[in-house]
Enzyme design. Structure first.
Site, PDB file in Angstrom:
ATOM      1  N   ASN A   9     -57.115  33.157 -28.725  1.00  0.00           N
ATOM      2  CA  ASN A   9     -57.688  32.158 -27.823  1.00  0.00           C
ATOM      3  C   ASN A   9     -58.449  32.898 -26.729  1.00  0.00           C
ATOM      4  O   ASN A   9     -57.838  33.481 -25.840  1.00  0.00           O
ATOM      5  CB  ASN A   9     -56.554  31.305 -27.224  1.00  0.00           C
ATOM      6  N   HIS A  95     -53.424  22.968 -24.616  1.00  0.00           N
ATOM      7  CA  HIS A  95     -53.064  24.254 -24.016  1.00  0.00           C
ATOM      8  C   HIS A  95     -52.546  24.024 -22.596  1.00  0.00           C
ATOM      9  O   HIS A  95     -53.014  23.118 -21.907  1.00  0.00           O
ATOM     10  CB  HIS A  95     -54.276  25.187 -24.005  1.00  0.00           C
ATOM     11  N   GLU A  97     -53.115  25.450 -19.923  1.00  0.00           N
ATOM     12  CA  GLU A  97     -54.171  25.460 -18.893  1.00  0.00           C
ATOM     13  C   GLU A  97     -54.880  24.109 -18.828  1.00  0.00           C
ATOM     14  O   GLU A  97     -55.281  23.652 -17.763  1.00  0.00           O
ATOM     15  CB  GLU A  97     -55.151  26.610 -19.178  1.00  0.00           C
TER      16      GLU A  97
HETATM   17  P1  13P Z   1     -51.975  35.703 -22.958  1.00  0.00           P
HETATM   18  O1  13P Z   1     -51.790  36.317 -24.325  1.00  0.00           O
HETATM   19  O2  13P Z   1     -53.126  36.290 -22.202  1.00  0.00           O
HETATM   20  O3  13P Z   1     -50.688  35.683 -22.192  1.00  0.00           O
HETATM   21  O4  13P Z   1     -52.378  34.163 -23.205  1.00  0.00           O
HETATM   22  C1  13P Z   1     -51.619  33.405 -24.057  1.00  0.00           C
HETATM   23  C2  13P Z   1     -52.308  32.117 -24.308  1.00  0.00           C
HETATM   24  O5  13P Z   1     -52.410  31.284 -23.424  1.00  0.00           O
HETATM   25  C3  13P Z   1     -52.886  31.890 -25.639  1.00  0.00           C
HETATM   26  O6  13P Z   1     -53.288  30.572 -25.782  1.00  0.00           O
END
Ligand code: 13P
Length: 252
Positions: A9, A95, A97
Site C-alpha cells: 500500500n 484503511h 487512515e
Molecule cells: P506500515 O507498513 O508503514 O506500518 O503501514 C502499514 C499499512 O498501513 C498498510 O496498509
C-alpha cells in the site's frame, strides 16, 4: 490451501513516473516468484500506468479506495467500474487512515465492498483496533463490529474471494509491529468469527493478511502462523529491494 498475498500500500507516495520506474525494476526481481500473489496499490492517478508497466508479469494492481456510486456529481471520487476499467483487480477498503482522517464508517465500508464486488474487484478490507481499545481489552469486540458492519450482506461465495487485512492501528507506521503471537491470536479470532458467520468452507478460503510495520526482518515469523496469509505493507513496499525481500520471505 490459501496462496499467500503480499500487497504494497503506497498511500500518497510515488508519481506516475516513480510508479513506472518501480514496476520496471521490481518485475524483473520477482519474475521467478511463484506461490505468492504480489500486489501493488499506487495512488489512483498511477493505477493505469502501473497496470501497463506490470502487463505479463506476476504483479497485480490495486486501488487504495473507491466510491460506491457508479457515476455522478461526486467531485473527487472514483468508482469501482473506473478502477476495474483501468485494469486493477483489487481495491483496499476501510484503511484506518481513511477511517481516522476521512471519517469512514463501517456502513461506508459496507457500501464500498458491495460496489467492489459489483465491478469484479477483489476487496482488501482493513480492520484493526487502536492502542486505547487494545488496552481496554476491546480488541475482539472492535474486530467483530468492523467485520459484521463492513461485511453485512456479503455472500459466502464472495467472502471466499475477499481479503481481510488485520492492521492494528498502533502498529501502522510506528515501527512497532504486533508480535507473531498477537497477530496469530487476532487472525485466529477473525477466522473463527468468519466461520461462524459465513460457514467453514468460505472462511477457510478467505485470506486474512497482516499489516503494521511489516519489514523484511519480521515477515517470516509473522507468516509462519497458519492463519496469517500474507501481508499488507506500507513503508517497506516503497523500495524495490525491501519489498522484494518481503515477497521472498513470505514464500520461504
Ligand atoms: P506500515 O507498513 O508503514 O506500518 O503501514 C502499514 C499499512 O498501513 C498498510 O496498509
Amino acid at each position: 490451501m490459501r496462496t499467500p498475498i503480499v500487497a504494497g500500500n503506497w498511500k500518497m507516495h510515488k508519481t506516475v513516473g516513480d510508479t513506472v520506474k518501480f514496476v520496471k525494476e521490481f518485475r524483473s526481481v520477482v519474475k521467478d516468484v511463484t506461490g505468492v500473489e504480489i500486489v501493488i496499490a499506487p495512488p489512483f492517478i498511477a493505477v493505469h500506468a502501473a497496470v501497463e508497466a506490470a502487463r505479463n508479469s506476476n504483479i497485480g494492481v490495486s486501488a487504495q479506495d473507491l466510491y460506491w456510486e457508479r457515476q455522478g456529481a461526486f467531485t473527487g471520487e472514483v468508482s469501482a467500474a473506473m478502477i476495474a476499467e483501468a485494469g486493477a483487480e483489487y481495491v483496499i477498503i476501510g484503511h484506518s487512515e481513511r477511517r481516522t482522517l476521512f471519517g469512514e464508517t463501517d456502513a461506508m465500508v459496507n457500501k464500498k465492498v458491495a460496489a467492489a464486488f459489483g465491478a469484479g474487484l477483489t476487496p482488501i478490507v482493513c480492520i484493526g483496533e487502536t492502542l486505547d481499545q487494545r488496552e481496554r481489552n476491546e480488541t475482539y469486540a472492535v474486530l467483530d463490529r468492523q467485520i459484521k458492519g463492513g461485511l453485512d450482506g456479503v455472500t459466502a461465495d464472495q467472502l471466499a474471494q475477499l481479503v481481510v487485512a488485520y492492521e492494528p492501528v498502533w502498529a501502522i507506521g510506528t515501527g512497532r509491529n504486533a508480535t507473531p503471537a498477537q497477530a496469530g491470536e487476532a487472525h485466529a479470532h477473525i477466522r473463527k468469527r468468519l466461520q461462524g458467520w459465513f460457514g467453514a468452507d468460505a472462511a477457510d478460503r478467505c485470506h486474512v493478511i497482516y499489516g503494521g510495520s511489516v519489514k523484511p526482518d519480521n515477515i517470516a515469523e509473522l507468516v509462519r502462523h497458519p492463519d496469517v496469509d500474507g501481508a499488507l505493507v506500507g513503508g517497506a513496499s516503497l523500495e524495490v529491494g525491501a519489498f522484494a525481500e518481503i515477497v521472498f520471505r513470505t514464500r520461504a
